[in-house]
Scaffold this motif. Sequence first.
Motif, PDB file in Angstrom:
ATOM      1  N   ALA A  25      31.422 -57.065  29.060  1.00 20.50           N
ATOM      2  CA  ALA A  25      31.699 -56.419  27.782  1.00 20.50           C
ATOM      3  C   ALA A  25      32.472 -55.122  28.012  1.00 20.50           C
ATOM      4  O   ALA A  25      33.414 -54.800  27.274  1.00 20.50           O
ATOM      5  CB  ALA A  25      30.399 -56.143  27.042  1.00 20.50           C
ATOM      6  N   GLU A  26      32.090 -54.407  29.078  1.00 19.21           N
ATOM      7  CA  GLU A  26      32.803 -53.159  29.403  1.00 19.21           C
ATOM      8  C   GLU A  26      34.271 -53.431  29.675  1.00 19.21           C
ATOM      9  O   GLU A  26      35.162 -52.744  29.208  1.00 19.21           O
ATOM     10  CB  GLU A  26      32.190 -52.517  30.656  1.00 19.21           C
TER      11      GLU A  26
ATOM     12  N   ILE B 225      35.207 -58.086  20.918  1.00 21.19           N
ATOM     13  CA  ILE B 225      33.842 -58.468  21.289  1.00 21.19           C
ATOM     14  C   ILE B 225      33.141 -58.903  20.018  1.00 21.19           C
ATOM     15  O   ILE B 225      33.112 -58.155  19.031  1.00 21.19           O
ATOM     16  CB  ILE B 225      33.088 -57.284  21.916  1.00 21.19           C
TER      17      ILE B 225
ATOM     18  N   GLY C  38      40.832 -54.075  25.670  1.00 21.21           N
ATOM     19  CA  GLY C  38      41.090 -54.163  24.235  1.00 21.21           C
ATOM     20  C   GLY C  38      40.880 -55.557  23.674  1.00 21.21           C
ATOM     21  O   GLY C  38      41.566 -55.979  22.736  1.00 21.21           O
TER      22      GLY C  38
ATOM     23  N   THR D 165      36.241 -54.147  26.579  1.00 21.66           N
ATOM     24  CA  THR D 165      36.577 -52.916  25.870  1.00 21.66           C
ATOM     25  C   THR D 165      37.800 -52.265  26.503  1.00 21.66           C
ATOM     26  O   THR D 165      38.727 -51.839  25.825  1.00 21.66           O
ATOM     27  CB  THR D 165      35.386 -51.930  25.923  1.00 21.66           C
ATOM     28  N   LYS D 166      37.791 -52.251  27.834  1.00 23.35           N
ATOM     29  CA  LYS D 166      38.889 -51.635  28.573  1.00 23.35           C
ATOM     30  C   LYS D 166      40.212 -52.346  28.283  1.00 23.35           C
ATOM     31  O   LYS D 166      41.250 -51.717  28.135  1.00 23.35           O
ATOM     32  CB  LYS D 166      38.573 -51.687  30.085  1.00 23.35           C
TER      33      LYS D 166
END
Length: 754
Positions: free
Chosen positions: A731-732, A741, A738, A735-736
Amino acid sequence: MTEKAAARIAELSEQLHHHIYQYHVLNAPLITDAEYDALLRELQTLEARYPQFALADSPSQRVGSDLAVGFDKVRHPAPILSLANAFDEADLRSWEERNRRLLPAGASLGYVLQPKLDGLAIVLTYEDGVLTRAATRGNGEIGDDVTANVKTIPTVPLRIPVAADAAPAPSRLVARGEILFHKDSFAQLNREQQAQGLPAYINARNTASGSLKQKDSRETAKRQLSAYIYAVVASAGLELESEKQTLLLLRRLGFNVVSDASYCASLDEVIAQLPAWEARRDALPYEIDGLVLKVDDLAQARALGVVGKDPRGAIAYKFAAEEATTKLLGLTIGVGRSGKLTPTAQLEPVFIGGVTVSNASLHNYDQVAALDIRLGDRVVIKRSGDVIPYVIGPVSAARDGSETPILPPAHCPFCNTALIQPAGAVDVFCPNPRCSERVLRTLEFFVSRGAMDIEGMGPQTASALIAAGLIKDEADIFSLSAEPLLELEGFAEKKVQNLLASIAAAKARSFPQVLTSLGIDGIGATVAGLLAGAFASMQDLQATAAAIRQAEAHFADIVTPLLADAAADDPAAATLIARLQQPTAALAPRYLEAADLPARLQRLLRPLQLSAEAITALAAGLKPLIEASRPLHNIDGLGPVLVANIVAWFSDAHHKQVLAKLKAAGVTMRAEEKKQAGSVLQGATFVLTGSMSAPRAEVKALVEAHGGKVTSSVSKRTSYVVAGASPGSKAERATKLGIAIISEEQLRALITGD
Ligand SMILES: [Zn+2]
């Protein structure tokens, strides 16, 4: 009867005298402690029944002594007592019953329960907080002065209290504890022995004892001994009321105290804890051979007094013995599916932990050589939990010169092919895929439940078919016909019909089952299911493996000249070289999503000091391998080693032939068509992370049933990351990058169109 008893008492006495001498004087025991205890117990029982036959010098009168020549003798301030043994719950209950009769009626008895460390008793004297003397237990009254050696053990405080702000130590304190090797320190010591070509130590306690009796304390210092302290023998000005309090005081003074001691308010509470302790035994950092149970109230313990050399207020609860010695009569050699040779020890039957053992594993020939196990040796056998009994090592002191070395055979005992030992492997292999024993083992697995599940094809039938020359590999069973079978002994019409029918039925086994039955190292039903989910057919898998092999060969062509003069004696460089030589398992999975491969390789390979051109060439060579292996590496739950095993299996010439025959016979070679429920997710790629309301595989199937794709790692190509509860680094990463999620509910909404 009584005559027999007299003879047995004499016999036991003689045996025990001999073992006491071997153990304490020669420091070369011939039997395990448990075996010694069993002999002693038998003698004590007989002597109790027939006291008229007890010998004046009976070993049962004797207290164990570890006194050795060359050390100053020390008289202990109070006898260093031993403990009576209990072997089961009934022993513990009658022990408490006897104690209750000596105490005021209705006295409540609480206990401190702690592990019985399998080490060497030590008595430490501190005067005004300074360690002035360390002595062995000796005969209980007098011990050997081993102060200089004990001072080298880091867990023995040279001054107490250790913490500057703790309450001061009593002016005099004599404490008792145990010196031992932690299991990992003992293993480390043996690795060092082996590295120097010296025989491995067998028994940690004897080795600890030997280490403490070194003439030069620098030798003791080299061994990683540990000390645990658990009792106060004598003191000036200390008023202790309970065992609990004693342990707290010792801990406060800075002694190493076992963290596992517990207080039990009753014997029932103690008994309830026994199974858990026995189960934990192997997980503890030190060897224990049981538990020590002490009456917590020291006034009660004093009132109970001492019988012989044993305090009545404490008892040792011994676990079932896990080790025993017996004679190594011979060796049988097994050859497995992979061709691996496994030597098994044939033993004079011996009773260990409730079971008679007559075979034990010898692991492999490298191990046999390292331990110097010889035919005819007395050997120590260990049987622990569910592990197959194995040979720990020889009892070298019991040798009479008739023992003969054990060497690996040069040729396979079944097919006479010259054996091989691949570089770096500890095992020896028969390389012949047509070896009758290998075919038998392969066939046994192939037809087993969970694999092709062919009824009526037991080991006897399989052997008969191989012996008759009707089967040369597992695929041959599909071309069996009735006539030659009927000619075999014991193959009646009905049996042959049934066998052929179950073979015919096996052709329709599911694709995952067929994959499982191939017997690829590490690929059981679960992984086979994953493979069948990712590859529609055997052909796709074969093509992928072939493409990887080709890319590996191409990469090796680039790597080999670069490494020609690399410094392999530098450990960091050696690790990197090993990686470059196994690129599918050790490189490709790291760089599946690497944006700048040359820069990443440059960083990884810095210790090899390669030129920029070399790095560029390596990156260019690795790229096609990454692409070729991506379909395998992308399968969630398929580690790099399994990927390498799959590639190796499908690249093997013999296996290719077997697969071709299976295919020709009409065995299932492709996955069932997935029922497509819809195509709303067509073109979208999902990564699942965190825990969901249903098993991951179910959610994956749901996505795929609606046309979506599921991959294991997040990349720019990922459309959505579906995050369940406590999602991880995926998930991290999303996010990085883009990437959207979404929750599991949102995924289901996408499908239903709500
Ligand atoms: Zn062979």
